[in-house]
Scaffold this motif. Structure first.
Motif, PDB file in Angstrom:
ATOM      1  N   ARG A  16      26.466 -55.698   9.641  1.00  0.00           N
ATOM      2  CA  ARG A  16      26.963 -55.454  11.049  1.00  0.00           C
ATOM      3  C   ARG A  16      26.794 -53.900  11.530  1.00  0.00           C
ATOM      4  N   LEU A  17      27.339 -53.059  10.414  1.00  0.00           N
ATOM      5  CA  LEU A  17      27.163 -51.712  10.590  1.00  0.00           C
ATOM      6  C   LEU A  17      25.797 -51.025  10.639  1.00  0.00           C
ATOM      7  N   LEU A  18      24.821 -51.671   9.833  1.00  0.00           N
ATOM      8  CA  LEU A  18      23.621 -51.253   9.901  1.00  0.00           C
ATOM      9  C   LEU A  18      23.038 -51.709  11.256  1.00  0.00           C
ATOM     10  N   LYS A  19      23.360 -52.842  11.783  1.00  0.00           N
ATOM     11  CA  LYS A  19      22.775 -53.180  13.017  1.00  0.00           C
ATOM     12  C   LYS A  19      23.240 -52.258  14.091  1.00  0.00           C
ATOM     13  N   VAL A  20      24.228 -51.589  14.097  1.00  0.00           N
ATOM     14  CA  VAL A  20      24.943 -50.701  15.236  1.00  0.00           C
ATOM     15  C   VAL A  20      23.954 -49.639  14.973  1.00  0.00           C
ATOM     16  N   LEU A  21      23.710 -49.088  13.775  1.00  0.00           N
ATOM     17  CA  LEU A  21      22.997 -47.932  13.417  1.00  0.00           C
ATOM     18  C   LEU A  21      21.642 -48.189  13.948  1.00  0.00           C
ATOM     19  N   THR A  54      27.582 -40.937  23.838  1.00  0.00           N
ATOM     20  CA  THR A  54      27.005 -41.742  22.588  1.00  0.00           C
ATOM     21  C   THR A  54      28.199 -42.709  22.152  1.00  0.00           C
ATOM     22  N   LEU A  55      29.272 -42.093  22.168  1.00  0.00           N
ATOM     23  CA  LEU A  55      30.377 -43.010  21.627  1.00  0.00           C
ATOM     24  C   LEU A  55      30.693 -44.303  22.392  1.00  0.00           C
ATOM     25  N   GLU A  56      30.458 -44.139  23.763  1.00  0.00           N
ATOM     26  CA  GLU A  56      30.558 -45.295  24.486  1.00  0.00           C
ATOM     27  C   GLU A  56      29.450 -46.246  24.289  1.00  0.00           C
ATOM     28  N   LYS A  57      28.361 -45.583  23.835  1.00  0.00           N
ATOM     29  CA  LYS A  57      26.818 -46.668  23.666  1.00  0.00           C
ATOM     30  C   LYS A  57      27.393 -47.189  22.309  1.00  0.00           C
ATOM     31  N   ILE A  58      27.856 -46.629  21.436  1.00  0.00           N
ATOM     32  CA  ILE A  58      28.536 -47.218  19.967  1.00  0.00           C
ATOM     33  C   ILE A  58      29.434 -48.352  20.348  1.00  0.00           C
ATOM     34  N   GLU A  59      30.265 -48.117  21.166  1.00  0.00           N
ATOM     35  CA  GLU A  59      31.473 -49.153  21.440  1.00  0.00           C
ATOM     36  C   GLU A  59      30.729 -50.562  21.890  1.00  0.00           C
ATOM     37  N   HIS A  60      29.884 -50.404  22.868  1.00  0.00           N
ATOM     38  CA  HIS A  60      28.925 -51.261  23.557  1.00  0.00           C
ATOM     39  C   HIS A  60      28.147 -52.165  22.402  1.00  0.00           C
ATOM     40  N   LEU A  61      27.436 -51.229  21.132  1.00  0.00           N
ATOM     41  CA  LEU A  61      26.715 -52.110  20.254  1.00  0.00           C
ATOM     42  C   LEU A  61      27.511 -52.546  19.263  1.00  0.00           C
ATOM     43  N   LYS A  62      28.880 -51.956  19.056  1.00  0.00           N
ATOM     44  CA  LYS A  62      29.948 -52.604  18.306  1.00  0.00           C
ATOM     45  C   LYS A  62      30.280 -54.002  18.810  1.00  0.00           C
ATOM     46  N   ILE A  63      30.270 -54.095  19.876  1.00  0.00           N
ATOM     47  CA  ILE A  63      30.735 -55.456  20.561  1.00  0.00           C
ATOM     48  C   ILE A  63      29.477 -56.666  20.529  1.00  0.00           C
ATOM     49  N   VAL A  64      28.234 -55.996  20.707  1.00  0.00           N
ATOM     50  CA  VAL A  64      27.072 -56.914  20.551  1.00  0.00           C
ATOM     51  C   VAL A  64      27.081 -57.328  19.293  1.00  0.00           C
ATOM     52  N   TYR A  65      27.305 -56.748  18.269  1.00  0.00           N
ATOM     53  CA  TYR A  65      26.905 -57.045  17.017  1.00  0.00           C
ATOM     54  C   TYR A  65      28.228 -57.526  16.301  1.00  0.00           C
ATOM     55  N   LEU A  67      30.968 -55.912  15.262  1.00  0.00           N
ATOM     56  CA  LEU A  67      31.498 -55.126  14.161  1.00  0.00           C
ATOM     57  C   LEU A  67      32.859 -54.539  14.837  1.00  0.00           C
ATOM     58  N   ASP A  68      34.073 -55.233  13.818  1.00  0.00           N
ATOM     59  CA  ASP A  68      35.282 -54.781  13.988  1.00  0.00           C
ATOM     60  C   ASP A  68      35.900 -54.017  13.149  1.00  0.00           C
ATOM     61  N   LEU A  69      35.192 -53.415  12.207  1.00  0.00           N
ATOM     62  CA  LEU A  69      35.434 -52.650  11.026  1.00  0.00           C
ATOM     63  C   LEU A  69      35.979 -51.225  11.589  1.00  0.00           C
ATOM     64  N   THR A  70      36.948 -50.477  11.361  1.00  0.00           N
ATOM     65  CA  THR A  70      37.247 -49.270  11.615  1.00  0.00           C
ATOM     66  C   THR A  70      37.249 -48.166  10.471  1.00  0.00           C
ATOM     67  N   ALA A  71      37.410 -46.838  10.793  1.00  0.00           N
ATOM     68  CA  ALA A  71      37.642 -45.878   9.642  1.00  0.00           C
ATOM     69  C   ALA A  71      38.941 -46.321   8.592  1.00  0.00           C
ATOM     70  N   GLU A  72      39.758 -46.871   9.276  1.00  0.00           N
ATOM     71  CA  GLU A  72      40.985 -47.290   8.188  1.00  0.00           C
ATOM     72  C   GLU A  72      40.420 -48.354   7.226  1.00  0.00           C
ATOM     73  N   ASP A  73      39.464 -49.295   7.581  1.00  0.00           N
ATOM     74  CA  ASP A  73      39.017 -50.121   6.761  1.00  0.00           C
ATOM     75  C   ASP A  73      38.007 -49.550   5.604  1.00  0.00           C
ATOM     76  N   SER A  74      37.684 -48.397   5.857  1.00  0.00           N
ATOM     77  CA  SER A  74      36.596 -47.707   4.720  1.00  0.00           C
ATOM     78  C   SER A  74      36.808 -47.821   3.549  1.00  0.00           C
ATOM     79  N   HIS A  75      38.064 -47.628   3.165  1.00  0.00           N
ATOM     80  CA  HIS A  75      38.457 -47.584   1.742  1.00  0.00           C
ATOM     81  C   HIS A  75      39.021 -48.798   1.409  1.00  0.00           C
ATOM     82  N   LYS A  76      38.848 -50.125   1.903  1.00  0.00           N
ATOM     83  CA  LYS A  76      39.356 -51.283   1.807  1.00  0.00           C
ATOM     84  C   LYS A  76      38.375 -52.616   1.798  1.00  0.00           C
ATOM     85  N   LEU A  77      37.212 -52.187   1.593  1.00  0.00           N
ATOM     86  CA  LEU A  77      35.987 -52.946   1.819  1.00  0.00           C
ATOM     87  C   LEU A  77      35.638 -53.510   0.489  1.00  0.00           C
TER      88      LEU A  77
END
Length: 84
Positions: A16-21, A54-65, A67-77
């Motif tokens: 999902r992260l790749l889809k947002v990117l 751009t952050l607002e666009k990213i938030e929209h893309l996260k909803i579309v795809y 993506l519910d992961l956050t920076a806090e999740d980055s070391h717990k995947l």
């Protein structure tokens, strides 16, 4: 413009992260590699890589795809099977 030498890499990312990117890359008319490169260079200097617009666009893309992961999740995947 500074001349650089780029190399091909086998970067693995969460689906999902790749889809947002990819969506962001299309929106900004850039490649995913250029976005990742810019994010890394900004992070290395402790700077934010994206404007508020751009952050607002990213938030929209996260909803579309979904993506519910956050920076806090980055070391717990961990890699696992496909969840539904």
């Amino acid at each position: 413009m500074k001349k650089v030498e780029r190399v091909q890499t086998g970067l693995r990312l969460e689906r999902r992260l790749l889809k947002v990117l990819k969506g962001l890359a299309e929106h900004l008319d850039m490649s995913v590699a250029e976005i990742v490169e810019g994010m890394a260079l900004h992070a290395f200097e402790g700077k934010a890589p994206f404007s508020q617009v751009t952050l607002e666009k990213i938030e929209h893309l996260k909803i579309v795809y979904d993506l519910d992961l956050t920076a806090e999740d980055s070391h717990k995947l961990s890699e696992g099977g496909h969840e539904e």
